[in-house]
Motif scaffolding. Structure first.
Motif, mmCIF file in Angstrom:
data_model
loop_
_atom_site.group_PDB
_atom_site.id
_atom_site.type_symbol
_atom_site.label_atom_id
_atom_site.label_comp_id
_atom_site.label_asym_id
_atom_site.label_seq_id
_atom_site.Cartn_x
_atom_site.Cartn_y
_atom_site.Cartn_z
ATOM 1 N N GLU A 95 1.196 -1.209 -0.106
ATOM 2 C CA GLU A 95 -0.298 -0.050 -0.205
ATOM 3 C C GLU A 95 0.826 0.999 0.002
ATOM 4 O OE1 GLU A 95 -0.971 0.551 4.961
ATOM 5 O OE2 GLU A 95 -2.904 -0.818 3.925
ATOM 6 N N TRP A 96 -0.068 2.345 -0.398
ATOM 7 C CA TRP A 96 0.710 3.791 -0.345
ATOM 8 C C TRP A 96 -0.048 4.810 -0.245
ATOM 9 C CZ3 TRP A 96 6.078 4.268 -0.791
ATOM 10 C CH2 TRP A 96 6.065 5.588 -1.516
ATOM 11 N N SER A 97 0.522 5.470 0.582
ATOM 12 C CA SER A 97 -0.315 7.138 1.204
ATOM 13 C C SER A 97 0.039 8.355 0.147
ATOM 14 C CB SER A 97 0.315 7.528 2.643
ATOM 15 O OG SER A 97 -0.325 5.521 3.966
ATOM 16 N N TYR A 98 -0.606 8.570 -0.178
ATOM 17 C CA TYR A 98 -0.497 10.257 -1.080
ATOM 18 C C TYR A 98 -1.154 11.216 -0.315
ATOM 19 C CZ TYR A 98 -0.323 7.004 -5.309
ATOM 20 O OH TYR A 98 0.282 5.979 -6.054
ATOM 21 N N THR A 99 -0.423 12.154 -0.650
ATOM 22 C CA THR A 99 -0.790 13.124 -0.153
ATOM 23 C C THR A 99 -1.530 14.576 -1.305
ATOM 24 O OG1 THR A 99 0.449 14.792 -0.853
ATOM 25 C CG2 THR A 99 1.055 13.711 1.464
ATOM 26 N N TRP A 121 -0.850 13.029 -5.061
ATOM 27 C CA TRP A 121 -2.026 12.045 -6.163
ATOM 28 C C TRP A 121 -2.143 13.048 -7.163
ATOM 29 C CZ3 TRP A 121 -4.271 7.304 -6.792
ATOM 30 C CH2 TRP A 121 -5.030 7.504 -7.175
ATOM 31 N N CYS A 145 -5.609 13.750 2.798
ATOM 32 C CA CYS A 145 -4.469 12.449 2.164
ATOM 33 C C CYS A 145 -4.725 10.747 2.759
ATOM 34 C CB CYS A 145 -2.742 12.170 3.398
ATOM 35 S SG CYS A 145 -3.654 12.162 4.925
ATOM 36 N N PHE A 146 -4.953 10.264 1.954
ATOM 37 C CA PHE A 146 -5.317 9.313 1.794
ATOM 38 C C PHE A 146 -4.573 7.176 1.445
ATOM 39 C CE2 PHE A 146 -5.839 10.350 -2.310
ATOM 40 C CZ PHE A 146 -5.217 9.182 -3.222
ATOM 41 N N THR A 147 -4.384 6.328 2.059
ATOM 42 C CA THR A 147 -3.158 5.476 1.530
ATOM 43 C C THR A 147 -4.656 4.666 0.191
ATOM 44 O OG1 THR A 147 -3.416 5.213 3.531
ATOM 45 C CG2 THR A 147 -2.845 2.932 2.831
ATOM 46 N N VAL A 148 -4.174 4.278 -0.823
ATOM 47 C CA VAL A 148 -4.198 3.380 -1.864
ATOM 48 C C VAL A 148 -3.398 1.651 -1.053
ATOM 49 C CG1 VAL A 148 -4.174 2.853 -3.981
ATOM 50 C CG2 VAL A 148 -4.446 5.497 -3.224
#
Length: 276
Positions: free
Chosen positions: A215-219, A223, A258-261
């Protein structure tokens, strides 16, 4: 190891490898592509290297050299083949030897390799011609390994993004249906077609499918930086692209910035069985 059953691929309305305009659009901002696109799991790179008989790797559709550099870091000697001179130029600046050509027409000049890999690129290549060329340049026991990062966007993210896309760019390929179907199931026809083409060469063992979850977290900034590197958006007029980015940015702000994909990197792998 799971294998891919034959006979499950269905022809699409438009074969991706025939959409050359989209395929060659990524070089319009090659530096952004290299900066913003996700990498691949080290576990996958290590497994491909361990399964190959030696360190010589051919990276097909190498782009800016994202995967090539990961294989170099794992101790491999990598040659890239890339049809877009702008992308290949960035790869060379990062220390990847790259030749500019489509894989189908590229001349190996008698060279052979221990592994042929393709990250996020095999769907732009004719699957039959690509598999045959890979068989031609692989040494016996070598591996063909083609792989894709498949994002599984959280439901709340899908809803927010779909609303933004539908308002700003009606009919966009990034509409609600596409975003909702971004899953491994949606990619199975592509994976099955890839495996069928590999079988059809008669030069490989039974294709396998490897999966690697991460998984990867995006600011917000990260993104929005990667969004313009995706095919449909590379060709959107600048004013409409700006509107899309502003709308999506607002949606991310509403989610806390932010969120995690979750990602799954899915790999179709086959061993070169011998000289045909």
């Amino acid at each position: 190891m799971p294998t891919l059953p034959p006979g499950q691929s269905r022809p699409s309305a438009q074969e991706l490898h025939r959409q050359r305009q989209m395929a060659e659009s990524f070089g319009s901002d090659a530096e952004r592509y290299d900066r913003a696109r996700p990498r691949y799991p080290d576990a996958m790179v290590d497994r491909i290297v361990a399964a190959s008989p030696g360190p010589e790797v051919l990276d097909v559709g190498c782009g800016t050299g994202i995967a090539a550099r990961q294989f170099q870091e794992a101790g491999c000697r990598v040659l890239g083949v890339e049809p877009d001179a702008r992308m290949a130029g960035v790869a060379r600046r990062f220390g990847v030897e790259a030749e500019t050509a489509t894989f189908e027409t590229w001349d190996p000049a008698g060279r052979t390799f221990d592994a042929v890999v393709a990250g996020q690129a095999w769907h732009w290549i004719d699957p039959v011609a690509g598999a045959a060329k890979a068989a031609q340049v692989l040494r016996p026991g070598g591996r063909l390994a083609v792989f894709w990062n498949v994002p599984q966007l959280p439901a709340a993210v899908v809803e927010a993004f779909a609303t933004a896309y539908e308002r700003v760019a009606p009919g966009s390929p990034f509409g609600r249906e596409t975003l909702t179907k971004q899953s491994l199931d949606r990619n199975q026809p592509l994976l099955a077609k890839t495996a069928d083409a590999i079988r059809g060469t008669g030069g490989f063992g039974e294709p396998e499918q490897w999966r690697f979850d991460w998984e990867w977290s995006y600011t917000r900034a990260a993104w929005l930086d990667q969004m313009p590197t995706h095919g449909p958006l590379t060709r959107l007029p600048p004013d409409r692209l700006t509107e899309v980015l502003e709308s999506v940015g607002a949606a991310i702000d509403a989610m806390g910035g932010c969120f995690t994909v979750p990602y799954t990197t899915v790999t179709v792998v086959a061993e070169r069985s011998g000289v045909t």
